[in-house]
Structure formats: C-alpha cells, structure tokens
Write a protein that holds these residues in place. Sequence first.
Motif, PDB file in Angstrom:
ATOM      1  N   PHE A   1       8.560  40.004   0.198  1.00 26.62           N
ATOM      2  CA  PHE A   1       8.931  40.338  -1.175  1.00 26.62           C
ATOM      3  C   PHE A   1       9.715  41.657  -1.262  1.00 26.62           C
ATOM      4  O   PHE A   1       9.992  42.135  -2.356  1.00 26.62           O
ATOM      5  CB  PHE A   1       7.686  40.425  -2.055  1.00 26.62           C
ATOM      6  CG  PHE A   1       7.005  39.088  -2.254  1.00 26.62           C
ATOM      7  CD1 PHE A   1       7.552  38.124  -3.091  1.00 26.62           C
ATOM      8  CD2 PHE A   1       5.832  38.789  -1.587  1.00 26.62           C
ATOM      9  CE1 PHE A   1       6.934  36.893  -3.271  1.00 26.62           C
ATOM     10  CE2 PHE A   1       5.210  37.564  -1.748  1.00 26.62           C
ATOM     11  CZ  PHE A   1       5.758  36.612  -2.594  1.00 26.62           C
TER      12      PHE A   1
ATOM     13  N   ARG B   1       9.413  38.079  -7.813  1.00 25.52           N
ATOM     14  CA  ARG B   1       8.134  38.774  -8.036  1.00 25.52           C
ATOM     15  C   ARG B   1       8.244  39.766  -9.200  1.00 25.52           C
ATOM     16  O   ARG B   1       7.349  39.834 -10.048  1.00 25.52           O
ATOM     17  CB  ARG B   1       7.707  39.508  -6.773  1.00 25.52           C
ATOM     18  CG  ARG B   1       6.539  40.459  -7.006  1.00 25.52           C
ATOM     19  CD  ARG B   1       5.977  41.040  -5.752  1.00 25.52           C
ATOM     20  NE  ARG B   1       4.986  40.141  -5.153  1.00 25.52           N
ATOM     21  CZ  ARG B   1       4.198  40.477  -4.119  1.00 25.52           C
ATOM     22  NH1 ARG B   1       4.322  41.668  -3.574  1.00 25.52           N
ATOM     23  NH2 ARG B   1       3.321  39.622  -3.641  1.00 25.52           N
ATOM     24  N   GLN B   2       9.331  40.522  -9.271  1.00 21.06           N
ATOM     25  CA  GLN B   2       9.491  41.477 -10.372  1.00 21.06           C
ATOM     26  C   GLN B   2       9.572  40.765 -11.711  1.00 21.06           C
ATOM     27  O   GLN B   2       8.990  41.220 -12.700  1.00 21.06           O
ATOM     28  CB  GLN B   2      10.736  42.338 -10.138  1.00 21.06           C
ATOM     29  CG  GLN B   2      10.604  43.296  -8.949  1.00 21.06           C
ATOM     30  CD  GLN B   2      11.764  44.255  -8.850  1.00 21.06           C
ATOM     31  OE1 GLN B   2      12.034  44.996  -9.797  1.00 21.06           O
ATOM     32  NE2 GLN B   2      12.459  44.242  -7.715  1.00 21.06           N
TER      33      GLN B   2
ATOM     34  N   LEU C   1       2.971  31.019  -8.385  1.00 23.17           N
ATOM     35  CA  LEU C   1       3.445  31.759  -9.549  1.00 23.17           C
ATOM     36  C   LEU C   1       2.368  31.703 -10.618  1.00 23.17           C
ATOM     37  O   LEU C   1       1.990  30.614 -11.076  1.00 23.17           O
ATOM     38  CB  LEU C   1       4.746  31.143 -10.087  1.00 23.17           C
ATOM     39  CG  LEU C   1       5.240  31.686 -11.432  1.00 23.17           C
ATOM     40  CD1 LEU C   1       5.578  33.159 -11.331  1.00 23.17           C
ATOM     41  CD2 LEU C   1       6.440  30.874 -11.941  1.00 23.17           C
TER      42      LEU C   1
ATOM     43  N   LEU D   1      13.259  36.482  -3.481  1.00 25.35           N
ATOM     44  CA  LEU D   1      11.822  36.646  -3.680  1.00 25.35           C
ATOM     45  C   LEU D   1      11.497  37.979  -4.337  1.00 25.35           C
ATOM     46  O   LEU D   1      10.560  38.072  -5.141  1.00 25.35           O
ATOM     47  CB  LEU D   1      11.091  36.519  -2.344  1.00 25.35           C
ATOM     48  CG  LEU D   1      11.050  35.109  -1.738  1.00 25.35           C
ATOM     49  CD1 LEU D   1      10.355  35.127  -0.385  1.00 25.35           C
ATOM     50  CD2 LEU D   1      10.344  34.133  -2.681  1.00 25.35           C
TER      51      LEU D   1
ATOM     52  N   ALA E   1       2.150  37.069 -11.825  1.00 26.78           N
ATOM     53  CA  ALA E   1       2.154  37.536 -10.443  1.00 26.78           C
ATOM     54  C   ALA E   1       2.772  36.455  -9.570  1.00 26.78           C
ATOM     55  O   ALA E   1       2.849  35.283  -9.959  1.00 26.78           O
ATOM     56  CB  ALA E   1       0.740  37.864  -9.965  1.00 26.78           C
ATOM     57  N   LEU E   2       3.189  36.862  -8.380  1.00 23.42           N
ATOM     58  CA  LEU E   2       3.735  35.934  -7.395  1.00 23.42           C
ATOM     59  C   LEU E   2       3.159  36.316  -6.043  1.00 23.42           C
ATOM     60  O   LEU E   2       3.267  37.463  -5.607  1.00 23.42           O
ATOM     61  CB  LEU E   2       5.265  36.011  -7.366  1.00 23.42           C
ATOM     62  CG  LEU E   2       5.970  35.077  -6.373  1.00 23.42           C
ATOM     63  CD1 LEU E   2       5.641  33.627  -6.684  1.00 23.42           C
ATOM     64  CD2 LEU E   2       7.488  35.300  -6.392  1.00 23.42           C
ATOM     65  N   SER E   3       2.517  35.353  -5.390  1.00 24.12           N
ATOM     66  CA  SER E   3       1.879  35.610  -4.098  1.00 24.12           C
ATOM     67  C   SER E   3       2.245  34.497  -3.132  1.00 24.12           C
ATOM     68  O   SER E   3       2.758  33.445  -3.536  1.00 24.12           O
ATOM     69  CB  SER E   3       0.356  35.700  -4.249  1.00 24.12           C
ATOM     70  OG  SER E   3      -0.158  34.496  -4.774  1.00 24.12           O
TER      71      SER E   3
ATOM     72  N   GLU F   1       6.001  39.714 -12.644  1.00 24.58           N
ATOM     73  CA  GLU F   1       5.171  40.837 -13.078  1.00 24.58           C
ATOM     74  C   GLU F   1       5.607  41.358 -14.439  1.00 24.58           C
ATOM     75  O   GLU F   1       4.777  41.818 -15.237  1.00 24.58           O
ATOM     76  CB  GLU F   1       5.223  41.949 -12.027  1.00 24.58           C
ATOM     77  CG  GLU F   1       4.545  41.559 -10.719  1.00 24.58           C
ATOM     78  CD  GLU F   1       4.718  42.607  -9.642  1.00 24.58           C
ATOM     79  OE1 GLU F   1       5.538  43.534  -9.858  1.00 24.58           O
ATOM     80  OE2 GLU F   1       4.057  42.495  -8.579  1.00 24.58           O
TER      81      GLU F   1
END
Length: 691
Positions: free
Chosen positions: A626, A651-652, A675, A647, A660-662, A655
């Motif tokens: 990320f 992610r930004q 997501l 990516l 969130a993104l994991s 947020e």
Amino acid sequence: MKQSGTEARNGGWSLVWLSNANLPLLMFLASLVVGLVAVQFSQLQHKQNLQHQRLQTTQAMHAVREDIETDVNRMVRTLAEMTAALRESPDMTQAEFTAHATRLRQGDPRIVNFAAAPDLKVSMIHPIEGNEAVLGLDYREKPSQLPGVLETIALNDINILGPIDLVQGNVASILRQPVMLYGPDGSGELWGIVSLVLDHTIAFQLADYGELLAEYDVAVIGAASQEGERRLLFGNAAPEELRDPVLLTFDFPNGTWDLLATPHGGWTPNAVFTPDNMLIIAISAGILGALWYILYLDRQRQVAQRRMVSAIEALDGGFAMYDADDRLIACNSGFLDMYDRCRDIIRPGVRFEDIVRYGISRQQYPDAIGREQAFLRERMELHRTGNCDLEQKLSNGRCYHVSERSSDDGLLVGLRVDITELKAAQEAAEAADQAKTNFMNVLSHELRTPLTVILGHSRLGASFSKMPKAQKVLAAIQRTEVDGLAEEVASLYDDLGERMRKIDQSGTYLLSLINDMLDFSKLSSGSLSIDPDEFDAANLVELVTAQLAPMAEQKGLALTASTEPARVLADSRRCQQILINLIGNALKFSTCGTVSVTAEMRGRMLDIAVSDEGPGIPDDELSRIFEPFHQVDSTATRRAGGTGLGLAIARQLAEMQGGALSATSVYGQGSRFVLSLPLAAEKPATLRLVS
C-alpha cells in the motif's frame, strides 16, 4: 563560590550550610549528639531494668518473709500454750511436761526441745534423750545466758534470742517466756522460765527454697547480740557479700530479723554488650547511617541540580518551569533572550499570565497587536490544557515552536525551539509542492485534452470500414471490376481498424496512468473531495464486474459475484474506482482460476472481499503493497505494468470515507483484498450471503 545565572535567578538552589567544608563537622556533631543521647538512654534503660529487677526480687522475698514469719509466729504460739499450761499447773511433773510438749511439738523437727526452769533452774525438759546435760542447769550460774533470762523476765513477754550454735552444727534461736503466777489480788509472782529452741537450719531445709535460691542470693540475719554482732540465721549467701540488697524486716515479739536478697550473682551491670545496649547501639547506628544517607542523597541532589542547571543552560532553546499554582520556578538564559521585552518581570514566583500580559503591553507578541484580549484568552486556554504545541512569533522577528507538558505532580515544563529557518524551509517546500500540484494539474489537463481527442478518433478509426465514405470507396472499387482489388481494400480497412484499436488500448492505459497521477497529487495536497451518499453496494459490485467481464473472458478467467442488497454511506464513484483497481489487479495477475467478489456485514461495516487464485504476494512484500510507487518485484508484475499508485490511492480513498482496505495472501495460492465501508443508518434486518 559564584553561582551560575540560572542558580542566581532561581534563588540559589545549593545549600551553603551543607557545603563540602562543613559536612565532616556536621557529621561529627550529629554523631556526638546521637552518642550522648544513646548513653543517656542506655543509663535510663539500665535504671528501669534495675527497678524492675528490684521489684521482682522484693516480690519474691515478700513471699519468703511471710513463710518465715508464719513459722516463727506458730512457734511463739506454741511456747505461749506451754506457758499457759505451766501457769495452770505450776507443780507439773516431768511426765506431764513431756505429755504437753509431745502434743505441742507434733514431731516437728524444727523444735529442738522444750525446757522449764522453775526458780531459774532447769528441772523439766523434752525430749530428755540427748538433753540430759541441761537438767539441773542453774541460769544464775551461767553468765552467758543469765542476761538473756533477766531481759526476758524484765520484758514479761516472749523474747527471741540468738542465733546460737547447736551441737549438731546447726544454727538456732531460743524463745523464752517468763511464767508468772497471779494471786487473787492481781499481784504476780515469778514461777520461772520456759524456753523453746528453734533449729533454723532444718526450718530452711524444710521450706524447699531450691528454685528460689537458684535465682536469688538470700541471707536472713538475727537481732544484734550484746556485742552488737548480727549473725546469719539461714540463707545461701553471707550478708557482707551482698551488694545493695533488697532489705525486708521481720517484726517478731521483742526481736528483729532482717532478710537481705539480690539476684543470683548480683544486679545486672550496665555492660556494653547487653541486649538492651546492643539494641540502642543498633538504633544509634541506624540513625547515623540514615543521617549519612540523607546527607549523601542531599549531596547527590545538589549534584543533580547543578547538572540540570548546566543541561538547561546548554539547551539551544528556551526552557521554563512552572509550579502547580502556575508560578515560574526556573528558566534559562535562552528563555530570557527570546522574551527580551519581558526580562524585567521574569523571575521566580511570577505567574505565567502576568508575564504574558506584560509582554502584550510591551508588544512582545506581534500577533497580539490589535487583538490583545483575544490573544490573551486564546494563549491561556492553550496553556491551561497542560499539553499543547503552538508556533509563536516574537518581536525579534523570529518564529518559535512552543511545547508545554504537565507532570503528575502538577509541574508544567515549557520548551521553546527556534524554527525560523525551518519555517522558511517549510514554506518554501509548501510553495514548491503547490507549484508541483499546479504543474501536475496543468500537465494532466494538457495531456488529457489531446489524449481524449486521440482516443475519440482511434475509436472511430477502429470502425473505419463502417463509415459512409469508406463504404462508398469500397463500392466504387467493386464497380471497376478489377480482380481482387475490393478484397485488398477490405483487408486494408480491417488492418487499419486493428491498428486503431491498439492505439485506443494504449491511449486508455495512458489515460489511467494520468488519472492515477492526478488523484495521487490531489490526495497529497489534500484537494481531493469525497461526496458520500447512500447507495446499494450490490448494484455497484454488479456494475464493476460487468464492466470488467470482457477482460476476464479475454484471459479465460471466471469472474463471480455473490452479494445481496446492502446500503452503504460512501462516495459511489470513488468506491467504483477502488473496486475497479482491486478486481482489475486480480484479473491482471491471475493466469487461471476464479476471481470472486463477496460481501459480509461486520457490525456497522460492510466488508467487500476480492479473492483470486493468482501467484500471491510474498510475506516480506505484503506490508508494503500500500506504499506509493511500490511494486512487487516479480515477472508477473513487470509484465502487468503500472505505476504502483493504485493500491495506495485505493486505501486513502477508503479511509477518507470512514472505511479501510486490507490484504492477506498466501504466496503461490492467491490473495484476498477486503474493502470495508460504513453501513447507512437504515440497513436491512439481515444480509444473507450466497456463495
């Protein structure tokens, strides 16, 4: 010794009276005082111990005296009974005397004998055996005994005389009483003397004082003789050997005995190594040790204070400390140099608010000019939080970073650091960053405008054979009846369309890169906006999977989606961008298998998972995927291309929408990206997932 500037401003932290020169003298005086107190306390403790010991000895001897007085008084009563019997029967025979004596003696070994001497001549005795020599004794002819007999007659009462030495070697006393015969007119006539010999040695043995004599040295002495001598009646010590004994007096009829006693071996001396003195020595040593330790700690404190003063003075900035009442405790010269217009008022004990007010009045703070009260209120509000950071410009033209922190005991420490150059560099960097952003915006616009035209014409060129003019040309060629010319022109149209499609694909890829660069630039500058609204996440997933289905078909991959309606609160356009990136990556990096999209509610969040069966991501790379511009170094990555921003942007964006993104991955088996988006306020009662 000259004090440093910080010590002088803070009232002189060192204690002059505890200087190095005075410390040995102080410890000598302290040791002397503690020693004198210890000696005095030792003597007092010894005196108390002696008093307690004398009290115990006196209590024990009282019991002994009571026993002896009881036995002697019983002998006195026994002699009085014999006197009464003789008074009643002055013509008593030896046999009658023996009968009375036997009854009164009752076999008591302490009574050596009874003797009756009518007209002062012994004519009756019991027992006779062993006392035959006494019969016929005329006291008038015995100068050694006559004074005692005459004294008894003069007293007309029982008289205890002695001690005397018996033939057996024992010590005894003689109890004598005159026998008076009284006529009808009350006049008395001396009949004679009756006596009883009491063996003290046997009496002492029968009393069984063994345990008592193991603890005490005892001496019982009789009344003084005519020569003034007082002899030992019984006991286990000579009177002259007893030092400062306990003295108890026996009060007998016409006779006085004394009981002398001390603890066995004498009174406990006040020796150095007694338990009490050892305790006193230990306590004194502890007090002296504590004094030494306190002075050592104070010395260490002084050293620490001097070091702290040196450290504060060495700070390349301003330092100030305030107490729980917000009054200045200490500051360094750097603080005074910064607040030069407040120097006159900066001293220990002055309140922080008073310093700020004084500075405002002297125009120490340029930002306070024209808004003095508002500036004071804002500054005090920040200061009272006990945990603040701010930038402050002063009248010297410099800019300082002010950091204030409070401690657990209520102290507040403030540190000022000159950030003028740093601030100038920051402003220059921000200006450069803004220039870069502006350049990127202009560049993106300048690139996107012609690229959009190119893409439009390339897409038209891809269908060149279907354009009216091309159809007319092809029809005209067919009418010329030139063999094979129409087929060649049609092939030329197809080749031209294929080239246009390749131009369109490359232009589209280039446009996506430009969009990524533009989004990243906006995110970096904080100018990218989010427009959250409620929408159905299932519809969004369906739209994106349909949009990317041709890509999956082209690579021979299965693209599946299993969701049910679930409303989320987010920016649908940005969520579409995130999903396109995630699903597109899964399709790009997978060569076979299935790419699946599922949804699952987790509390107040909806998790949309994109899973693939691609090459996976190594563990050492998973934590960095990320990061902006980071790409996993692999053949598949290099083949897929990209800038490494997708990516990071995804992610930004997640947020910024409260989500969130994991990612999780098993190298060689595939990856899973999740997501998470917040659910809308009104959500369906249940969300059932269908695999």
